[in-house]
Motif scaffolding. Structure first.
Motif, PDB file in Angstrom:
ATOM      1  N   CYS A  81       0.813  -1.227   0.000  1.00 42.47           N
ATOM      2  CA  CYS A  81       0.000   0.000   0.000  1.00 42.47           C
ATOM      3  C   CYS A  81       0.844   1.274   0.000  1.00 42.47           C
ATOM      4  O   CYS A  81       0.365   2.335  -0.383  1.00 42.47           O
ATOM      5  N   HIS A  82       2.093   1.209   0.519  1.00 38.10           N
ATOM      6  CA  HIS A  82       2.917   2.421   0.677  1.00 38.10           C
ATOM      7  C   HIS A  82       4.140   2.391  -0.216  1.00 38.10           C
ATOM      8  O   HIS A  82       4.679   1.324  -0.500  1.00 38.10           O
ATOM      9  N   GLN A  83       4.632   3.586  -0.574  1.00 34.05           N
ATOM     10  CA  GLN A  83       5.860   3.676  -1.352  1.00 34.05           C
ATOM     11  C   GLN A  83       7.009   4.166  -0.483  1.00 34.05           C
ATOM     12  O   GLN A  83       6.818   4.998   0.398  1.00 34.05           O
ATOM     13  N   PHE A 115      -0.051   2.143  -4.156  1.00 36.97           N
ATOM     14  CA  PHE A 115      -0.538   3.527  -4.145  1.00 36.97           C
ATOM     15  C   PHE A 115      -1.837   3.719  -3.371  1.00 36.97           C
ATOM     16  O   PHE A 115      -2.465   4.759  -3.475  1.00 36.97           O
ATOM     17  N   LEU A 116      -2.227   2.716  -2.583  1.00 39.37           N
ATOM     18  CA  LEU A 116      -3.432   2.904  -1.773  1.00 39.37           C
ATOM     19  C   LEU A 116      -3.139   3.856  -0.614  1.00 39.37           C
ATOM     20  O   LEU A 116      -3.943   4.721  -0.280  1.00 39.37           O
TER      21      LEU A 116
END
Ligand code: HEC
Length: 121
Positions: free
Chosen positions: A51-53, A60-61
């Motif tokens: 979910c995270h970069q 990209f959530l």
């Protein structure tokens, strides 16, 4: 004669510059502490990346976390709150206080090593 001296000056400059770059260039990377490594393991085990970069890579959530610690609108306390309680879409992982400290330490490590990333923003 003049051309030869110009060549020699350039050649010596090139050699010295190369020697400087190749011997000094990698000294800036910092070594991860045990606490930061533990945080990294938690980050990987729980697949935060889905979910995270970090450094622009990942899902990209959720929001980008590379500079979450130094970001003046977010910071460690803000990040800690999500790790403790989850969010509207962020799951609650039921981490212990120690585990949260470790994840924050890892995010701090990422943040302090993100100087080029911050300059490019
Ligand atoms: C299912 C997707 C998902 C997973 C998996 C996930 N997060 Fe999140 N996270 C979110 C979303 C979405 C938000 C934004 C708040 C919200 O909408 O709940 C968020 C917010 C955050 C924040 C606050 C930062 C900000 O800018 O809002 C932090 C810190 C964070 N997550 C860390 C983590 C860590 C560490 C993990 C792994 C242990 C993780 N998240 C796993 C979706 C996720």
């Amino acid at each position: 004669m003049k051309k030869t001296s110009i060549f020699i000056v350039l050649f010596i400059s090139y050699i010295s510059y190369s020697a400087w770059v190749y011997t000094d260039g990698t000294n800036t990377a910092s070594v991860m502490s045990l606490q930061q490594q533990a945080g990294k393991n938690i980050y990987q085990k729980n697949n935060c990346t889905s979910c995270h970069q970090l450094f622009g890579m990942g899902g990209f959530l959720g929001p980008e976390l590379t500079t979450v610690i130094s970001d003046k609108n977010r910071g460690p306390l803000y990040a800690r709150t999500f790790l403790q309680y989850g969010g509207a879409r962020m799951p609650n992982f039921h981490f212990s206080k120690e585990e949260i400290d470790e994840v924050i330490a890892f995010l701090e490590y990422v943040d302090t090593n993100a100087s080029t990333y911050k300059n490019n923003k």
